[in-house]
Write a protein that holds these residues in place. Structure first.
Motif, short mmCIF file in Angstrom:
data_model
loop_
_atom_site.label_atom_id
_atom_site.label_comp_id
_atom_site.label_asym_id
_atom_site.label_seq_id
_atom_site.Cartn_x
_atom_site.Cartn_y
_atom_site.Cartn_z
N ASP A 1 0.80 -1.22 0.00
CA ASP A 1 0.00 0.00 0.00
C ASP A 1 0.84 1.28 0.00
O ASP A 1 0.45 2.28 0.60
CB ASP A 1 -0.93 0.01 1.22
CG ASP A 1 -2.02 -1.02 1.13
OD1 ASP A 1 -2.58 -1.20 0.02
OD2 ASP A 1 -2.35 -1.66 2.15
N ARG B 1 -0.76 4.62 -0.52
CA ARG B 1 -1.55 5.23 0.57
C ARG B 1 -0.74 6.26 1.34
O ARG B 1 -1.30 6.99 2.16
CB ARG B 1 -2.05 4.17 1.57
CG ARG B 1 -2.98 3.15 0.98
CD ARG B 1 -4.37 3.72 0.83
NE ARG B 1 -4.65 3.90 -0.58
CZ ARG B 1 -5.67 4.58 -1.08
NH1 ARG B 1 -6.51 5.18 -0.29
NH2 ARG B 1 -5.85 4.67 -2.35
N GLU C 1 0.75 9.65 1.94
CA GLU C 1 0.25 10.94 1.44
C GLU C 1 1.24 11.70 0.58
O GLU C 1 0.88 12.21 -0.47
CB GLU C 1 -0.17 11.82 2.62
CG GLU C 1 -1.43 11.36 3.31
CD GLU C 1 -2.67 11.50 2.45
OE1 GLU C 1 -2.79 12.53 1.75
OE2 GLU C 1 -3.50 10.58 2.48
N ALA D 1 -4.16 4.35 9.11
CA ALA D 1 -5.53 4.85 8.98
C ALA D 1 -6.02 4.74 7.54
O ALA D 1 -7.16 4.33 7.29
CB ALA D 1 -5.61 6.29 9.47
N ALA D 2 -5.17 5.08 6.58
CA ALA D 2 -5.55 4.99 5.17
C ALA D 2 -5.80 3.54 4.77
O ALA D 2 -6.75 3.26 4.02
CB ALA D 2 -4.46 5.61 4.30
N ARG D 3 -4.99 2.64 5.26
CA ARG D 3 -5.19 1.22 4.96
C ARG D 3 -6.49 0.72 5.57
O ARG D 3 -7.22 -0.07 4.95
CB ARG D 3 -4.02 0.39 5.48
CG ARG D 3 -2.72 0.68 4.75
CD ARG D 3 -1.60 -0.18 5.26
NE ARG D 3 -1.74 -1.48 4.63
CZ ARG D 3 -1.39 -2.62 5.19
NH1 ARG D 3 -0.88 -2.64 6.40
NH2 ARG D 3 -1.53 -3.76 4.54
N MET D 4 -6.79 1.17 6.77
CA MET D 4 -8.03 0.75 7.42
C MET D 4 -9.24 1.27 6.64
O MET D 4 -10.21 0.54 6.42
CB MET D 4 -8.08 1.24 8.86
CG MET D 4 -9.28 0.71 9.63
SD MET D 4 -9.27 1.18 11.37
CE MET D 4 -7.83 0.30 11.92
N LYS D 5 -9.20 2.52 6.23
CA LYS D 5 -10.30 3.09 5.44
C LYS D 5 -10.52 2.30 4.16
O LYS D 5 -11.66 2.01 3.79
CB LYS D 5 -10.03 4.56 5.10
CG LYS D 5 -10.22 5.50 6.25
CD LYS D 5 -9.90 6.94 5.82
CE LYS D 5 -9.89 7.87 7.00
NZ LYS D 5 -9.50 9.23 6.61
N ARG D 6 -9.43 1.97 3.49
CA ARG D 6 -9.53 1.18 2.26
C ARG D 6 -10.17 -0.18 2.55
O ARG D 6 -11.03 -0.63 1.81
CB ARG D 6 -8.16 0.99 1.63
CG ARG D 6 -8.23 0.12 0.36
CD ARG D 6 -6.86 -0.21 -0.17
NE ARG D 6 -6.41 0.87 -1.04
CZ ARG D 6 -5.24 0.89 -1.65
NH1 ARG D 6 -4.38 -0.09 -1.46
NH2 ARG D 6 -4.90 1.87 -2.45
N ILE E 1 -12.20 -0.99 5.00
CA ILE E 1 -13.61 -0.81 5.33
C ILE E 1 -14.42 -0.56 4.07
O ILE E 1 -15.51 -1.13 3.89
CB ILE E 1 -13.80 0.33 6.35
CG1 ILE E 1 -13.22 -0.11 7.71
CG2 ILE E 1 -15.26 0.72 6.49
CD1 ILE E 1 -13.10 1.01 8.72
N ARG E 2 -13.90 0.28 3.18
CA ARG E 2 -14.61 0.54 1.91
C ARG E 2 -14.81 -0.74 1.13
O ARG E 2 -15.87 -0.98 0.57
CB ARG E 2 -13.83 1.55 1.07
CG ARG E 2 -14.10 2.96 1.46
CD ARG E 2 -13.56 3.94 0.41
NE ARG E 2 -13.15 5.14 1.10
CZ ARG E 2 -11.92 5.58 1.22
NH1 ARG E 2 -10.93 4.95 0.67
NH2 ARG E 2 -11.66 6.68 1.89
N ARG E 3 -13.79 -1.56 1.07
CA ARG E 3 -13.90 -2.84 0.35
C ARG E 3 -14.92 -3.76 1.02
O ARG E 3 -15.66 -4.46 0.34
CB ARG E 3 -12.55 -3.53 0.29
CG ARG E 3 -11.60 -2.90 -0.68
CD ARG E 3 -10.28 -3.64 -0.70
NE ARG E 3 -9.35 -3.00 -1.62
CZ ARG E 3 -8.05 -3.19 -1.60
NH1 ARG E 3 -7.51 -3.99 -0.70
NH2 ARG E 3 -7.28 -2.57 -2.47
#
Length: 109
Positions: free
Chosen positions: A44, A47, A49, A92-97, A99-101
């Motif tokens: 990732d 991810r 920034e 945090a970005a990996r977690m958001k990704r 959750i979206r999936r």
């Protein structure tokens, strides 16, 4: 006198054993975090920034690798904390990704 001496020696050995265990636990935690960070970057990296965040992560990785090679438990623990802080936005970005999936195509009522 002999009993008191043996007790004192036993306490001294116990303190050394506790210090050695704490060092080994810190080293294991450092290894775990290094491996997890490297795996996260391998999968990732997009991810991250910006260049400044990547530089902070790379710096923290290098510092923790250096600390891990020592017997300075405090330095290792500080390195673990620094790398955890540097990678918090990536985590945090990996977690958001993730959750979206997980919720893609599902309705949440």
């Amino acid at each position: 006198d002999a009993v008191a001496r043996m007790l004192q020696e036993g306490f001294g050995a116990a303190e050394a054993d506790m210090a050695e265990r704490a060092l080994r636990e810190a080293q294991v935690e450092a290894e775990r975090l290094l491996a997890a960070t490297e795996a996260a970057l391998a999968t990732d990296a997009d991810r991250v920034e910006d260049d400044a965040e990547r530089a902070a992560i790379d710096s923290a990785l290098a510092s923790l690798r250096d600390a891990r090679a020592t017997t300075d438990r405090d330095a290792i623990e500080a390195g673990v904390e620094a790398l955890a802080a540097a990678t918090a936005p990536l985590a945090a970005a990996r977690m958001k990704r993730g959750i979206r999936r997980a919720v893609a195509g599902r309705r949440v009522d």
